[in-house]
Design a protein around this motif. Structure first.
Motif, short mmCIF file in Angstrom:
data_model
loop_
_atom_site.label_atom_id
_atom_site.label_comp_id
_atom_site.label_asym_id
_atom_site.label_seq_id
_atom_site.Cartn_x
_atom_site.Cartn_y
_atom_site.Cartn_z
N VAL A 217 -40.88 -7.20 -21.66
CA VAL A 217 -41.59 -7.74 -20.51
C VAL A 217 -40.59 -8.13 -19.43
N GLU A 218 -40.86 -7.67 -18.21
CA GLU A 218 -40.05 -8.08 -17.07
C GLU A 218 -40.65 -9.31 -16.38
N MET A 219 -39.79 -10.12 -15.76
CA MET A 219 -40.23 -11.23 -14.90
C MET A 219 -39.34 -11.25 -13.67
N TYR A 220 -39.96 -11.22 -12.49
CA TYR A 220 -39.20 -11.26 -11.25
C TYR A 220 -39.19 -12.67 -10.71
N PHE A 254 -31.05 -15.72 -19.62
CA PHE A 254 -31.00 -16.45 -18.36
C PHE A 254 -29.58 -16.86 -17.98
N ASP A 255 -28.59 -16.11 -18.43
CA ASP A 255 -27.22 -16.40 -18.02
C ASP A 255 -27.12 -16.38 -16.49
N GLY A 256 -26.38 -17.35 -15.93
CA GLY A 256 -26.18 -17.41 -14.49
C GLY A 256 -27.29 -18.12 -13.74
N THR A 257 -28.18 -18.81 -14.47
CA THR A 257 -29.28 -19.52 -13.83
C THR A 257 -29.23 -21.01 -14.19
N TYR A 258 -30.04 -21.78 -13.49
CA TYR A 258 -30.37 -23.14 -13.92
C TYR A 258 -31.84 -23.14 -14.33
N ILE A 259 -32.14 -23.73 -15.50
CA ILE A 259 -33.51 -23.87 -15.96
C ILE A 259 -33.78 -25.32 -16.30
N ARG A 260 -34.91 -25.82 -15.86
CA ARG A 260 -35.33 -27.17 -16.19
C ARG A 260 -36.71 -27.13 -16.85
N GLN A 261 -36.90 -28.04 -17.80
CA GLN A 261 -38.17 -28.13 -18.50
C GLN A 261 -38.91 -29.38 -18.06
N MET A 262 -40.22 -29.23 -17.82
CA MET A 262 -41.05 -30.36 -17.43
C MET A 262 -41.57 -31.09 -18.67
N ALA A 293 -32.47 -13.42 -5.85
CA ALA A 293 -33.67 -12.97 -6.55
C ALA A 293 -33.29 -11.94 -7.61
N LYS A 294 -34.00 -11.98 -8.74
CA LYS A 294 -33.54 -11.20 -9.90
C LYS A 294 -34.71 -10.88 -10.82
N THR A 295 -34.59 -9.75 -11.52
CA THR A 295 -35.55 -9.38 -12.56
C THR A 295 -34.95 -9.73 -13.92
N PHE A 296 -35.70 -10.49 -14.71
CA PHE A 296 -35.28 -10.85 -16.06
C PHE A 296 -36.09 -10.02 -17.06
#
Length: 299
Positions: A217-220, A254-262, A293-296
């Motif tokens: 599955v891709e996610m943009y 998700f290398d190279g990103t920042y991710i936060r969880q709510m 912007a990136k496709t994961f």
């Protein structure tokens, strides 16, 4: 026996039956009214290219093979146990009814290998060795047996989707496959694409938990950061949820990103910064940002 000749007019108000197994049981390229029935029960007949009102294939075993494109503007009937192999030819027409009790195979690579917008019973198999297109329709049993891939060009509904080893189904952005049951064996066999605008491809299925569905599955993500902006304007975040059941860690996806969880049930609700070892779960709220912007890709 053969029905031959340079026919100029055919006024068939009844049924023409043939059990002939030569290469030309009836003339090719004609327009046939009434019903034409190929009724050698063991198959091995050539179904002649042409325009048919009603076409009936009565083989209960073996294969009937089209000599060229078939256009059917009335009813197509096939019989349980039998196969119609369209080979590389199209199966088209303004079909009013499809009573497919057997199997229809196609290796055609055009935009419309078979007529779209219909309800196909029996089994329809896409089994070319070069890329094919799946027109939007409703299928009882759809078999993808093409290692070069079959790509949807419209939404489709399937009772049972069967993918043979090495076969690939691609769901482009904005298209949806709805299936009651899917049988496949590895994550390369279904590829759900995303795009920079509009909706992603979608897959809806109802497999039991004990029968997993494998896919990619891709996610943009449109989120970005610009570190030279003033405080409070450096990061543009995008809300997200993962499109798979579980990821054991954010890395390497998700290398190279920042991710936060709510943590919405905490008091007060707050965001938690995750690290490379943080697991991600479905139905959990996250936000993400990255440099551009990136496709994961999830598998």
């Amino acid at each position: 026996n053969q029905l031959l000749g340079t026919l100029t007019t055919i006024t068939n108000g009844g049924t023409i039956q043939t059990q002939n197994t030569t290469a030309t049981p009836i003339p090719t390229g004609n327009t046939w009214g009434g019903t034409v029935q190929y009724n050698a029960t063991t198959g091995a007949q050539t179904v002649m290219a042409g325009i048919y009102n009603n076409l009936t294939l009565s083989n209960t075993s073996g294969t009937q093979t089209a000599s060229g494109a078939l256009t059917i503007n009335g009813t197509l009937t096939t019989t349980s146990g039998g196969t119609l192999n369209m080979a590389t030819s199209q199966l088209l027409g303004t079909l009013s009814t499809v009573t497919n009790g057997g199997t229809i195979r196609t290796q055609n690579t055009s935009v419309n290998p078979i007529s779209s917008g219909l309800s196909w019973g029996g089994t329809v198999t896409f089994d070319a060795s070069t890329a094919q297109t799946l027109p939007g329709s409703t299928f009882a049993n759809l078999t993808i047996s093409n290692p070069a891939g079959v790509t949807m060009n419209a939404n489709s509904t399937v009772t049972t989707l069967q993918e043979t080893s090495g076969a690939i189904l691609t769901i482009p952005p904005g298209k949806c496959m709805t299936a009651n049951t899917i049988n496949n064996t590895n994550s390369a066999q279904i590829y759900i694409q995303s795009g920079s605008s509009g909706g992603n491809g979608s897959l809806i299925f109802h497999n039991d938990m004990s029968v997993p569905v494998y896919g990619t599955v891709e996610m943009y993500s449109l989120a970005t950061w610009n570190l030279i902006n003033p405080v409070g304007s450096k990061y543009k975040w995008q809300f997200m949820g993962i499109p798979v059941h579980y990821l054991s860690s954010t890395s390497p996806t998700f290398d190279g990103t920042y991710i936060r969880q709510m943590h919405e049930n905490d008091s007060p609700a707050h965001w938690e910064q995750l690290n490379n070892l943080s697991p991600l779960t479905s139905f959990t709220g996250y936000e993400i940002t990255q440099a551009v912007a990136k496709t994961f890709v999830f598998q």
